[in-house]
Design an enzyme around this catalytic site. Structure first.
Site, short mmCIF file in Angstrom:
data_model
loop_
_atom_site.label_atom_id
_atom_site.label_comp_id
_atom_site.label_asym_id
_atom_site.label_seq_id
_atom_site.Cartn_x
_atom_site.Cartn_y
_atom_site.Cartn_z
N GLN A 157 0.80 -1.23 0.00
CA GLN A 157 0.00 0.00 0.00
C GLN A 157 0.83 1.28 0.00
O GLN A 157 0.48 2.24 -0.66
CB GLN A 157 -0.92 -0.02 1.22
CG GLN A 157 -1.84 1.16 1.35
CD GLN A 157 -2.78 1.00 2.54
OE1 GLN A 157 -3.75 0.24 2.46
NE2 GLN A 157 -2.49 1.68 3.63
N GLU A 200 -3.16 9.32 -0.69
CA GLU A 200 -2.35 10.02 0.30
C GLU A 200 -1.25 10.85 -0.34
O GLU A 200 -0.28 11.22 0.30
CB GLU A 200 -1.77 9.01 1.31
CG GLU A 200 -2.85 8.38 2.16
CD GLU A 200 -2.31 7.42 3.21
OE1 GLU A 200 -1.11 7.08 3.16
OE2 GLU A 200 -3.11 7.00 4.06
N GLU A 277 5.19 -1.40 8.50
CA GLU A 277 3.86 -1.38 9.11
C GLU A 277 3.00 -2.50 8.52
O GLU A 277 3.05 -2.74 7.30
CB GLU A 277 3.24 -0.01 8.84
CG GLU A 277 1.86 0.20 9.46
CD GLU A 277 1.32 1.59 9.10
OE1 GLU A 277 2.12 2.56 8.97
OE2 GLU A 277 0.09 1.71 8.93
N ASP A 304 -0.83 -1.60 12.86
CA ASP A 304 -1.91 -0.65 12.58
C ASP A 304 -3.24 -1.40 12.68
O ASP A 304 -3.89 -1.38 13.72
CB ASP A 304 -1.69 -0.02 11.20
CG ASP A 304 -2.87 0.81 10.71
OD1 ASP A 304 -3.75 1.13 11.51
OD2 ASP A 304 -2.90 1.16 9.50
N LYS A 329 -4.17 6.07 15.61
CA LYS A 329 -5.15 6.83 14.83
C LYS A 329 -6.35 7.09 15.74
O LYS A 329 -7.00 6.14 16.18
CB LYS A 329 -5.63 6.02 13.63
CG LYS A 329 -4.59 5.77 12.53
CD LYS A 329 -5.12 4.74 11.54
CE LYS A 329 -4.29 4.67 10.27
NZ LYS A 329 -4.63 3.46 9.46
N ARG A 358 -5.33 9.47 8.22
CA ARG A 358 -6.09 8.47 7.47
C ARG A 358 -5.97 8.82 5.98
O ARG A 358 -5.59 9.93 5.62
CB ARG A 358 -7.59 8.48 7.85
CG ARG A 358 -7.91 8.28 9.31
CD ARG A 358 -7.36 7.00 9.92
NE ARG A 358 -7.70 5.78 9.24
CZ ARG A 358 -8.48 4.80 9.71
NH1 ARG A 358 -9.05 4.96 10.88
NH2 ARG A 358 -8.68 3.68 9.03
P1 PGA Z 1 -6.63 4.08 5.87
O1 PGA Z 1 -5.18 3.48 5.69
O2 PGA Z 1 -6.55 5.43 6.44
O3 PGA Z 1 -7.18 4.01 4.49
O4 PGA Z 1 -7.32 3.10 6.79
C1 PGA Z 1 -4.02 4.05 6.13
C2 PGA Z 1 -3.12 2.98 6.67
O5 PGA Z 1 -3.35 1.77 6.44
O6 PGA Z 1 -2.18 3.31 7.38
ZN ZN Z 2 -1.47 1.17 7.83
#
Ligand code: PGA
Ligand code: ZN
Length: 404
Positions: A157, A200, A277, A304, A329, A358
């Site tokens: 990701q 992002e 992560e 996470d 978060k 996020r």
């Molecule tokens: P998300 O992902 O904000 O789309 O949940 C961010 C991450 O996995 O760190």
């Molecule tokens: Zn993450």
């Protein structure tokens, strides 16, 4: 101290132009606090629910009927009492009645109002014992996107610049430089392709997973040579997103859990990763522990989706030595009080914390205060896009305030 005389919840847009909520709190002194809540896309199975079943309209209705009446007249100094009231009116274990984003927006807005009322920045309102605001977090900056945040990219990701200079302006400069050089390199490699950016702000390109790690690692080395700043490669695999029936299914390969641990450990050593992560599925506490045993002395192994900022899940990870670091978060767990409980649990057991945005963000800077006030090892907030830069700019302001 001053009491809450009005509190409102309104619909606003996040950075994906999806609706979320912002809370505004007004005190009898006239002081106000306002905060919006972000939303995820690769959400963990154990997160609280961002919104009740009926979405933002139901969140706003429920707020008017249940939440606002419970907050009117409450003393703003009673931070934990306010967050406890949110739990009490919700009455569910996952904020499914009022919505976790309502809880986050109200919790942060009231903390901001308390700060404004008492002449303190937010980071001081939430500062943990022994945190004096002089130790700044590393920048954990997403430079290349894949997974569910980017169509047509790698399965992994996020390809991250882990930029560790103690001065925010240096940390930001190195992370921004890595992002910029990756863009240049991609334009060079794919001169005819339309290069995009993911949710992002990282680049999206038709790269394989290992090619992308290799590019990131080369660019970090170039930036280290050029700037003499400590910036190293990192990854957020968000592995739960491609974990199916006990296997990690990439476009290029399928691995069993042991194979996945070996694959990631090999990436750490081949490419000098300092930050990893969610390398494994969100239930794989013991496989995490094996990876941490193998490479935890040279990389942050960060949970996470594994922990979802939940103190009880973190306690399981601590008992099993699953990771040496935890992602934080606020809206995964709801309120600042819940968040700080998890932070304290991590700090008490010697785990580092990484304060995180996020993928769907609001253009506000309060996250930088959460990072500073909790003594975070890193602030994960991306590099590009107004909603990401808002956090970097706030950290730069905080750096200047301390420097002065
Ligand atoms: P998300 O992902 O904000 O789309 O949940 C961010 C991450 O996995 O760190
Ligand atoms: Zn993450």
């Amino acid at each position: 101290m001053s009491r809450i005389v009005s509190v409102g919840l309104a619909s606003i847009l996040d950075s994906r132009a999806r609706t979320t909520v912002e809370a505004t709190v007004t005190l009898e002194s006239g002081t106000r606090g306002r905060a919006g809540a972000p939303s995820g896309a690769s959400t963990g199975a154990h997160e609280v629910l961002a919104f009740p079943r009926g979405g933002v309209p139901e969140a706003i209705r429920t707020f008017r009927e249940r939440v606002a009446p419970a907050l009117l007249g409450v003393d703003i100094a009673d931070r934990t009492g306010i967050d406890e009231r949110l739990h009490a009116v919700d009455g569910t274990p996952d904020f499914s009645r009022i919505g976790g984003n309502t809880a986050t927006a109200v919790s942060v807005a009231t903390a901001l109002a308390l700060g404004a009322e008492t002449g303190r920045p937010l980071w001081k309102v939430i500062a943990r014992p022994s945190v004096d605001g002089t130790k700044f977090p590393a920048i954990v900056g997403n430079c290349l996107n894949g997974g569910v945040h980017a169509i047509g990219g790698p399965d992994i990701q996020e390809f991250i610049a882990f930029s560790e200079s103690p001065r925010p302006e240096d940390a930001v400069r190195a992370a921004v430089r890595v992002h910029g050089l990756i863009g240049e390199e991609l334009r060079h490699r794919f001169p005819k392709a339309a290069l995009g950016r993911g949710d992002e702000g990282g680049w999206v390109a038709p790269l394989g997973n290992v090619d992308a790690v290799s590019l990131l690692s080369e660019v970090c080395a170039r930036v280290r040579d050029e700037t003499h700043l400590p910036v190293h490669p990192g990854l957020d695999l968000a592995a739960s997103e491609f974990y199916r029936d006990g296997r990690y299914v990439y476009k290029e390969q399928t691995l069993d859990p042991e194979g996945q641990v070996g694959f990631v450990a090999d990436l750490v050593d081949r490419f000098g990763l300092r930050y990893v992560e969610d390398p494994l599925d969100q239930e794989a506490f013991d496989d995490f522990a094996e990876l941490t045993r193998q490479v935890g002395d040279r990389a942050e192994i960060v949970g996470d989706d594994l922990y979802v900022t939940n103190a009880a899940r973190l306690a399981q990870g601590i008992a099993r030595r699953s990771t040496n670091s935890v992602l934080i978060k606020v809206n995964q767990v709801g309120t600042l009080t819940d968040t700080l409980r998890t932070v304290d649990e991590a700090r008490d057991h010697g785990l580092s914390t990484i304060t995180s945005h996020r993928s769907g963000e609001v253009p506000e800077g309060w996250l930088a205060h959460v990072a500073l006030g909790t003594g975070a090892r890193g602030l994960k907030c991306g590099v590009l896009g107004g909603e990401r830069v808002a956090k970097l700019n706030e950290l730069l302001r905080l750096g200047r305030a301390t420097g002065d």
